[in-house]
Scaffold this active site. Structure first.
Site, short mmCIF file in Angstrom:
data_model
loop_
_atom_site.label_atom_id
_atom_site.label_comp_id
_atom_site.label_asym_id
_atom_site.label_seq_id
_atom_site.Cartn_x
_atom_site.Cartn_y
_atom_site.Cartn_z
N LYS A 71 0.85 -1.21 0.00
CA LYS A 71 0.00 0.00 0.00
C LYS A 71 0.88 1.25 0.00
CE LYS A 71 -0.19 -0.55 5.00
NZ LYS A 71 -0.98 -1.03 6.14
N MET B 284 10.65 24.41 0.38
CA MET B 284 9.76 23.46 -0.29
C MET B 284 10.53 22.56 -1.27
SD MET B 284 6.37 24.16 -2.62
CE MET B 284 5.53 25.12 -1.37
N ARG C 135 -10.13 -0.71 14.66
CA ARG C 135 -9.98 0.09 13.46
C ARG C 135 -10.97 -0.50 12.47
NH1 ARG C 135 -3.90 0.81 11.24
NH2 ARG C 135 -4.52 -1.13 10.28
N TYR D 127 15.17 30.82 4.45
CA TYR D 127 14.06 31.56 5.07
C TYR D 127 14.37 31.84 6.54
CZ TYR D 127 11.07 30.75 1.01
OH TYR D 127 10.53 30.74 -0.25
C1 LIG Z 1 -0.13 -1.89 6.79
C2 LIG Z 1 -0.63 -3.20 7.21
C3 LIG Z 1 0.25 -4.28 7.38
C4 LIG Z 1 1.75 -4.13 7.34
O1 LIG Z 1 2.20 -3.64 8.58
P1 LIG Z 1 3.74 -3.39 8.93
O2 LIG Z 1 3.73 -2.93 10.33
O3 LIG Z 1 4.22 -2.32 8.01
O4 LIG Z 1 4.46 -4.66 8.71
C5 LIG Z 1 -0.30 -5.52 7.64
N1 LIG Z 1 -1.64 -5.68 7.77
C6 LIG Z 1 -2.51 -4.66 7.64
C7 LIG Z 1 -3.96 -4.91 7.81
C8 LIG Z 1 -2.04 -3.39 7.38
O5 LIG Z 1 -2.90 -2.36 7.29
#
Ligand SMILES: *Cc1c(COP(=O)(O)O)cnc(C)c1O
Length: 356
Positions: free
Chosen positions: A48, A306, A142, A258
């Protein structure tokens, strides 16, 4: 008079900012995580957020060649980058479907939704269903079904490939880990799936009881030490570098950037590199960060802008415009200095880096 050229614009010249991806380290990290779980346990990959900022197009083929066969993204919009690289059925979307457009996309592509709620299950079944994953909440509060939902008749109608849960405190020695494991065991009794999965990176280091059939590491693949047990097994993967786009000489009293937060005590040479907070090099690095060139440490001077950062070149008289400097970005020490989590350090790395 010049006539405008209506053809394809030429390819952009190379960026003055690059992210070197150490593919060997990435593959070795996957193998190290895979070796931490015995027997038939499969090691997947959370890719992701564009492969935690490293670039899904860069990391997925490397992990695939190492042996990875299961891929996790958060958003539906992250699927398209993976479809040319791996089979659709090996991709799962963690956020699940919010509406009929998401469901239609899942069914058209063959990607698995991770169903997180009774509403999502209903949406999926109404559209005709198909292979899916399910997330059960065992204490992170969550996403995920409540244990009390698992008797729902709709669940028996699902074709569940993998039943997941997610650990809240795997990076700590917390009693919550055992509590979540216990609740996951209860979920497994109530819900029939081909596979079960609980561990993220840190969860892998918690031991075999947490491995189930499939693990979902993210951070540790990309070089983050999710738990101290991983020291020596996990190597840095991301190495940002920026080119010097201008060299200048300061006199005593000249202030840099800056708000002039750095003032030269005497004559000195500085370089301006093409890296700024828009690239994820946040202002917390102002006066704290450093670059390296041929073994010499070059401190950051004044505020991060930036698109630019000023660097002390006093120690390296031969650095010129166009030379590449390596950013000090060892995840463990960078996290300490910046106060940012290793997750943030990686996912901040912006779109202007050429990923190589
Ligand atoms: C992001 C995520 C992971 C990976 O977690 P890490 O701590 O980066 O290894 C695994 N399972 C779910 C559901 C996640 O959202």
């Amino acid at each position: 008079m010049m006539t405008p050229d209506l053809g394809e614009p030429p390819a952009a010249p190379p960026a003055a900012l690059r992210l070197r991806i150490d593919r060997k380290a990435l593959a070795a990290n996957w193998r190290a995580l895979d070796a931490m779980s015995a027997g038939t346990v499969h090691t997947g990959a959370a890719v992701k957020a564009d492969g935690y900022g490293l670039g899904a197009a860069q990391v997925v083929p490397t992990l695939e060649a190492a042996g990875c066969r299961d891929w996790f993204v958060a958003h539906w919009g992250e699927v398209a980058a993976l479809l040319p690289l791996v089979p659709a059925a090996s991709i799962a979307v963690l956020h699940g479907p919010m509406n009929t457009a998401d469901v239609a996309y899942a069914r058209a592509t063959g990607v698995r939704p991770v169903l997180n709620s009774r509403q999502q299950i209903a949406l999926w079944l109404e559209a005709g269903g198909g292979p899916c994953d399910v997330m059960v909440d065992t204490g992170i509060n969550r996403l995920g079904l409540e244990l009390a939902d698992l008797g729902d008749a709709m669940i028996a109608r699902l074709d569940i490939d993998c039943c997941h849960s997610h650990l809240a405190c795997a990076d700590e020695d917390s009693p919550r880990n055992a509590m979540q494991l216990q609740r996951f065991a209860l979920a497994r009794q109530q819900l029939t799936a081909r596979r079960y999965s609980l561990a993220n990176s840190a969860g892998i280091a918690l031991g075999a009881a947490f491995h189930a059939d499939l693990t979902r590491p993210g951070l540790a693949l990309y070089g983050g030490l999710a738990r101290p047990e991983m020291a020596g097994k996990i190597a840095q993967v991301a190495r940002p570098e920026a080119a010097v786009i201008q060299v200048r000489t300061l006199s005593a009293g000249d202030a840099v950037g800056y708000n002039g937060t750095f003032t030269a005590a005497g004559a000195m040479r500085i370089g301006v590199v093409a890296l700024g907070y828009a690239d994820g090099y946040l202002r917390c690095w102002s006066g704290q960060g450093a670059f390296h060139w041929r073994g010499r440490r070059l401190p950051v001077l004044g505020r991060i802008s930036m698109d630019m950062t000023a660097v002390d070149l006093s120690a390296v008289p031969d650095v010129c415009e166009g030379d590449w400097l390596a950013l000090d970005y060892d995840l463990a020490s960078a996290a300490k200095i910046s106060g940012l989590a290793p997750y943030e350090l990686l996912t901040l790395l912006g779109q202007r880096f050429a990923r190589e």
